[in-house]
Structure formats: C-alpha cells, structure tokens
Scaffold this motif. Structure first.
Motif, short mmCIF file in Angstrom:
data_model
loop_
_atom_site.label_atom_id
_atom_site.label_comp_id
_atom_site.label_asym_id
_atom_site.label_seq_id
_atom_site.Cartn_x
_atom_site.Cartn_y
_atom_site.Cartn_z
N GLY A 199 -65.33 54.28 86.87
CA GLY A 199 -66.86 54.43 87.21
C GLY A 199 -67.73 54.11 86.16
O GLY A 199 -68.73 53.60 86.21
N ILE A 200 -67.18 54.71 84.83
CA ILE A 200 -68.19 54.18 83.75
C ILE A 200 -68.32 52.90 83.24
O ILE A 200 -69.45 52.41 83.20
CB ILE A 200 -67.57 55.12 82.62
N ALA A 201 -66.91 52.02 83.65
CA ALA A 201 -67.07 50.89 83.21
C ALA A 201 -68.11 50.03 84.25
O ALA A 201 -68.81 49.09 83.90
CB ALA A 201 -65.73 50.14 83.23
N TRP A 202 -67.81 50.36 85.38
CA TRP A 202 -68.49 49.79 86.69
C TRP A 202 -70.04 50.11 86.52
O TRP A 202 -70.78 49.26 86.76
CB TRP A 202 -68.26 50.10 87.96
N THR A 203 -70.39 51.06 86.02
CA THR A 203 -71.76 51.48 85.99
C THR A 203 -72.28 50.74 84.73
O THR A 203 -73.61 50.15 85.02
CB THR A 203 -72.01 52.87 85.69
N LEU A 204 -71.77 50.51 83.66
CA LEU A 204 -72.31 49.78 82.46
C LEU A 204 -72.57 48.45 82.94
O LEU A 204 -73.37 47.79 82.60
CB LEU A 204 -71.33 50.15 81.25
N TYR A 205 -71.28 47.79 83.61
CA TYR A 205 -71.24 46.59 83.84
C TYR A 205 -72.55 46.25 85.09
O TYR A 205 -73.12 45.19 85.03
CB TYR A 205 -70.02 45.79 84.44
N GLY A 206 -72.70 47.17 85.85
CA GLY A 206 -73.88 47.13 86.77
C GLY A 206 -75.29 47.28 86.06
O GLY A 206 -76.15 46.45 86.55
N ILE A 207 -75.38 47.85 84.95
CA ILE A 207 -76.68 47.91 84.46
C ILE A 207 -76.79 46.75 83.50
O ILE A 207 -77.86 46.19 83.78
CB ILE A 207 -76.79 49.14 83.37
N ALA A 208 -75.92 46.15 83.12
CA ALA A 208 -75.95 44.97 82.26
C ALA A 208 -76.36 43.89 83.37
O ALA A 208 -77.16 43.04 83.13
CB ALA A 208 -74.62 44.32 81.66
N GLY A 209 -75.65 43.93 84.67
CA GLY A 209 -76.02 42.94 85.78
C GLY A 209 -77.36 43.06 86.11
O GLY A 209 -78.05 42.00 86.21
#
Length: 52
Positions: free
Chosen positions: A8-18
């Motif tokens: 969840g943390i990784a997906w959220t960070l990747y989403g913020i980067a995207g």
C-alpha cells in the motif's frame, strides 16, 4: 499483514510520483499529446489502490 502495508505504501508513493508526472512510460509513448493526462490518471489510480 505487513506485506499489504508495504504494498500500500509503495503503490501510494508510485501514485504520487505519477500524479506529478514522474512515472515510467515506454519510450514510444513519451512525447505524445496525451501522455501528461495519462500519467496523472494512472497516478490517481495507483493512489486509490494504495490508500485502502
């Protein structure tokens, strides 16, 4: 249970980067007119997946 938290943390960070346009896109799609909107939409999707 910790695996889901880390995912969840990784997906959220990747989403913020995207959301800010920093996302891995194939070279052939990089300088298209729709790429910026596509990155932002994917980023929002990754954030939605990662937060719950």
């Amino acid at each position: 249970m910790k695996v889901l938290l880390f995912l969840g943390i990784a997906w959220t960070l990747y989403g913020i980067a995207g959301f800010f346009g920093i996302q891995r896109i194939a070279q052939r799609y990089r300088n298209q007119s729709w790429t910026k909107e596509y990155c932002r939409a994917c980023g929002i999707g990754w954030i939605i997946i990662g937060i719950p």
